[in-house]
Write an enzyme that holds these catalytic residues in place. Structure first.
Site, mmCIF file in Angstrom:
data_model
loop_
_atom_site.group_PDB
_atom_site.id
_atom_site.type_symbol
_atom_site.label_atom_id
_atom_site.label_comp_id
_atom_site.label_asym_id
_atom_site.label_seq_id
_atom_site.Cartn_x
_atom_site.Cartn_y
_atom_site.Cartn_z
ATOM 1 N N HIS A 113 4.192 1.432 -8.103
ATOM 2 C CA HIS A 113 3.135 0.418 -8.003
ATOM 3 C C HIS A 113 2.202 0.494 -9.216
ATOM 4 O O HIS A 113 1.802 -0.520 -9.780
ATOM 5 C CB HIS A 113 2.282 0.644 -6.751
ATOM 6 C CG HIS A 113 3.024 0.536 -5.451
ATOM 7 N ND1 HIS A 113 3.219 1.609 -4.620
ATOM 8 C CD2 HIS A 113 3.597 -0.519 -4.835
ATOM 9 C CE1 HIS A 113 3.864 1.225 -3.537
ATOM 10 N NE2 HIS A 113 4.119 -0.076 -3.635
ATOM 11 N N ARG A 164 8.725 4.483 1.354
ATOM 12 C CA ARG A 164 9.568 4.980 2.456
ATOM 13 C C ARG A 164 10.192 6.346 2.162
ATOM 14 O O ARG A 164 10.736 6.970 3.068
ATOM 15 C CB ARG A 164 10.668 3.958 2.782
ATOM 16 C CG ARG A 164 10.114 2.701 3.436
ATOM 17 C CD ARG A 164 11.225 1.800 3.974
ATOM 18 N NE ARG A 164 10.703 0.771 4.846
ATOM 19 C CZ ARG A 164 10.511 -0.507 4.473
ATOM 20 N NH1 ARG A 164 10.817 -0.889 3.257
ATOM 21 N NH2 ARG A 164 10.023 -1.375 5.325
ATOM 22 N N GLY A 197 0.801 -1.216 0.000
ATOM 23 C CA GLY A 197 0.000 0.000 0.000
ATOM 24 C C GLY A 197 0.833 1.265 0.000
ATOM 25 O O GLY A 197 2.022 1.246 -0.273
ATOM 26 N N TYR A 198 0.152 2.390 0.306
ATOM 27 C CA TYR A 198 0.725 3.723 0.157
ATOM 28 C C TYR A 198 1.287 3.849 -1.258
ATOM 29 O O TYR A 198 2.471 4.086 -1.481
ATOM 30 C CB TYR A 198 1.784 4.026 1.230
ATOM 31 C CG TYR A 198 1.830 5.516 1.506
ATOM 32 C CD1 TYR A 198 0.787 6.136 2.193
ATOM 33 C CD2 TYR A 198 2.867 6.296 1.041
ATOM 34 C CE1 TYR A 198 0.792 7.502 2.403
ATOM 35 C CE2 TYR A 198 2.878 7.669 1.251
ATOM 36 C CZ TYR A 198 1.842 8.263 1.933
ATOM 37 O OH TYR A 198 1.841 9.618 2.139
#
Ligand code: AMP
Length: 282
Positions: free
Chosen positions: A37, A187, A31-32
């Site tokens: 992605h 991150r 996620g995030y």
């Protein structure tokens, strides 16, 4: 967009799809979501009848003192982004459903998990292989897509699928970068503006090595030493590892002949970032 939280519900959804003889592509994530992605999802769309992603911050792949508790999460934003690239269903299980009390089965991929991130994050790939094996059993994808950004993860999962004769085709998507070269990562959110600038040393060190190989350098030792020097000269940055390995078994190479992968992990402030690039002799 369907968000399915329960494992039996996900299995029922898969059963219905399978009954119609249709295919599934799975993109596992924590996620995030970012453009990295979304690149995997755009690639996956045309490859199967149904595009499913999973969002699960997998506790078994985090070590003690790592960022499990603070890992960024934002389901509403993720849902919108996934919808914008044609995702039909998000599998969003809870940790208690994936690892109920008494859980005790793990997948260990040996050998290629020993170096690189495996050395600095003991148990990490055991957690990754276990959760991906579980996701494959629940979602039964025909195709699954992973990013080259996590090069060792991709190699470990390919090996797991081969060794355990799993019925899924693993495909890779190239690393997606910010315009200035920083590999996209959830991150990156942890970085201050100053650290964000310092983090460019990862891609710069890799590009510098690539240029030196193009100009004839063949010694892995010399290439690694220069990367370490660049990182050590960058404020707030410390080397976790800098390695040059063969692309399949990830064994260290001494000379660059044919294709090799340079992989590195660097701590910028408290944030551990990884990146890699292929080095190739013509
Ligand atoms: P994560 O949410 O970090 O577990 O990543 C989920 C998937 O996206 C993994 O297969 C990653 O390798 C992939 N991925 C993450 N960042 C990138 C990126 N910058 N470029 C390509 N793939 C990525």
């Amino acid at each position: 967009m369907e968000i399915i939280r329960e494992i039996p519900a996900m299995k029922a959804w898969v059963r219905a799809v399978r009954k119609r003889g249709e295919t599934i592509c799975l993109v596992p994530t924590m996620g995030y979501l970012h453009e990295g992605h979304l690149g995997l999802m755009r690639m996956g769309g045309p490859l199967a009848d149904h595009l499913v992603i999973s969002i699960f911050v997998n506790p078994t792949q985090f070590g003690a003192g790592e960022d499990l508790a603070t890992y960024p999460r934002d389901l509403p934003r993720d849902t919108e982004l996934a919808g914008s690239v044609g995702v039909e269903c998000i599998f969003y299980p809870g940790a208690g459903a994936m690892y109920p009390p008494g859980y005790c089965t793990y997948v260990e991929v040996e050998d290629i998990t020993e170096g690189l991130c495996g050395a600095s994050r003991p148990g990490h790939f055991r957690g990754v292989a276990t959760v991906v094996a579980k996701l494959f059993n629940i979602v039964e994808p025909d195709v699954a897509i992973f990013g080259e950004k996590d090069y060792q993860q991709l190699a470990v999962l390919r090996k797991m699928v081969e060794d355990l004769n799993m019925n899924v085709q693993v495909l890779a998507h190239p690393t997606v970068r910010e315009e200035d070269g920083l590999a996209m990562s959830s991150r990156n959110k942890y970085l201050s503006a100053e650290q964000r600038k310092n983090a460019l040393v990862l891609s710069r060190a890799l590009l510098q090595a690539r240029r030196r190989v193009e100009r004839g350098e063949r010694s892995a030792e010399a290439l690694k030493a220069e990367a370490v020097r660049m990182i050590e000269q960058t404020p707030e940055s410390t080397v976790d590892y800098v390695e040059i390995v063969d692309p399949v078994l990830l064994r260290p190479v001494e000379r660059i002949e044919g294709r090799a992968v340079m992989a590195l992990a660097v701590r910028v402030g408290a944030t551990r970032l990884i990146d890699n690039m292929t080095l190739e002799t013509s």
